[in-house]
Design a protein around this motif. Sequence first.
Motif, PDB file in Angstrom:
ATOM      1  N   ASP A 180      -2.620   4.519   7.974  1.00 36.30           N
ATOM      2  CA  ASP A 180      -1.247   4.059   8.247  1.00 36.30           C
ATOM      3  C   ASP A 180      -0.245   4.826   7.376  1.00 36.30           C
ATOM      4  O   ASP A 180       0.666   4.255   6.812  1.00 36.30           O
ATOM      5  CB  ASP A 180      -1.128   2.554   7.994  1.00 36.30           C
ATOM      6  N   ARG A 181      -0.450   6.124   7.310  1.00 34.35           N
ATOM      7  CA  ARG A 181       0.368   6.928   6.412  1.00 34.35           C
ATOM      8  C   ARG A 181       1.857   6.753   6.718  1.00 34.35           C
ATOM      9  O   ARG A 181       2.249   6.560   7.878  1.00 34.35           O
ATOM     10  CB  ARG A 181      -0.013   8.408   6.506  1.00 34.35           C
ATOM     11  N   GLY A 197       0.798  -1.220   0.000  1.00 34.26           N
ATOM     12  CA  GLY A 197       0.000   0.000   0.000  1.00 34.26           C
ATOM     13  C   GLY A 197       0.827   1.263   0.000  1.00 34.26           C
ATOM     14  O   GLY A 197       0.296   2.358  -0.221  1.00 34.26           O
ATOM     15  N   HIS A 198       2.114   1.123   0.249  1.00 36.23           N
ATOM     16  CA  HIS A 198       3.010   2.282   0.259  1.00 36.23           C
ATOM     17  C   HIS A 198       3.772   2.451  -1.053  1.00 36.23           C
ATOM     18  O   HIS A 198       4.712   3.241  -1.125  1.00 36.23           O
ATOM     19  CB  HIS A 198       4.003   2.170   1.422  1.00 36.23           C
ATOM     20  N   ARG A 247       3.103   3.469  -4.934  1.00 33.20           N
ATOM     21  CA  ARG A 247       2.104   4.058  -5.821  1.00 33.20           C
ATOM     22  C   ARG A 247       2.739   4.507  -7.131  1.00 33.20           C
ATOM     23  O   ARG A 247       3.928   4.814  -7.181  1.00 33.20           O
ATOM     24  CB  ARG A 247       1.456   5.279  -5.152  1.00 33.20           C
ATOM     25  N   SER A 258      -4.101   8.173   4.302  1.00 33.94           N
ATOM     26  CA  SER A 258      -4.468   6.845   4.822  1.00 33.94           C
ATOM     27  C   SER A 258      -4.171   6.756   6.316  1.00 33.94           C
ATOM     28  O   SER A 258      -3.309   7.473   6.831  1.00 33.94           O
ATOM     29  CB  SER A 258      -3.691   5.761   4.077  1.00 33.94           C
ATOM     30  N   ALA A 261      -3.341   9.934  -1.631  1.00 37.14           N
ATOM     31  CA  ALA A 261      -3.702   8.574  -1.234  1.00 37.14           C
ATOM     32  C   ALA A 261      -2.819   8.067  -0.101  1.00 37.14           C
ATOM     33  O   ALA A 261      -3.303   7.445   0.865  1.00 37.14           O
ATOM     34  CB  ALA A 261      -3.603   7.644  -2.439  1.00 37.14           C
ATOM     35  N   LEU A 262      -1.523   8.324  -0.181  1.00 34.89           N
ATOM     36  CA  LEU A 262      -0.594   7.823   0.832  1.00 34.89           C
ATOM     37  C   LEU A 262      -0.744   8.555   2.159  1.00 34.89           C
ATOM     38  O   LEU A 262      -0.846   7.924   3.229  1.00 34.89           O
ATOM     39  CB  LEU A 262       0.843   7.978   0.331  1.00 34.89           C
TER      40      LEU A 262
END
Length: 337
Positions: free
Chosen positions: A236-237, A212-213, A215, A234, A230-231
């Motif tokens: 859990d940025r 997820g980290h 992109r 979130s 998006a990052l």
Amino acid sequence: MAATIRDVARAAGVSQSTVSRALNGSGYVSPATRARVLAAAAQLHFRPSHVARSLVSKATHTLGLLLPDITNPFFPAIARGVEDAAARAGYAVILCNTDRDPAHEEHYLAILRQRQVDGLVLIASSAAVGHRIARADFPAVVFVDRVPPGAEADAVVVDNREGVRTATRHLLGLGHRRIAFVGGSAGSGTSEDRLAGYLAALAEAGLNPDPGHIRAGDFTYDGGYAAGRALLGSPDRPTAVVAANDLMAIGVLRAAAELGLRVPDDVAVVGYDDIPLAGMLNPPLTTVAQPTYEMGERAARMLLERLAGKAPPEPRRVVLPARLVVRRSCGAGRDGQ
């Protein structure tokens, strides 16, 4: 009426072939005769026809240069290096902006073939271009920045993997463990190399990458901004972001500001390229500097060597080093930045 080579020959009292040799610097002409020809040409305001000269020599003294995005400050610096080296050798450069569009790329390649350019310096927008360019189409080709798979041609590149690896290791050294990566276009060898450097640094630190980290930002400001939203929006940025070029990093900086995050207190940001704007931002952007002018200048010199028959038959690969420029966007600025 414009003077012709026949007029110069008559005024200098020599043959037309002697005038041609004297003006082109080809073949032997005595110093006295050369001086007489040059004096006659100057007196008659004679201007050689490049078209006629190309018909005889089969060379146009013109190079083609294809760039993906002329609005990205990274590419004009390369173009300047190409142009300066070409000009020193008496060559003109036709610049074509492809907008990262394979159809535009194909269109410009066709035009450059029609113009019979002597050689081509190319920053390919996609891997497919390697299959569309053959030595039969152009007497010589030099790739810059990225080399499509299977392309058998000279190339000037930067060690992208090591550049991003160094940047990521720097962030790890500052204590960051949740480090995100914003990459470029899908299928781009440059983006893949930079991603590989990011992953290598994490592996060295015993960290597993969070899918997820990672992109895609398409190497554009808008792409970096969307990835940053998006990052950083979130739960859990990440605490740090490495972008595969400066335009995307600037997009991430905008996203952070809109989300109320402070750079570098809440999130550290690192770019790649060291475009002129990088050091003017607030905070100034930590980035990986590429020797952009040298890349273009070396590529043009390699092309001219190939055209002059002074290069080895096998393709050459020049790999230039990248350099981390530490500024305040990562929280460890130097020299007051």
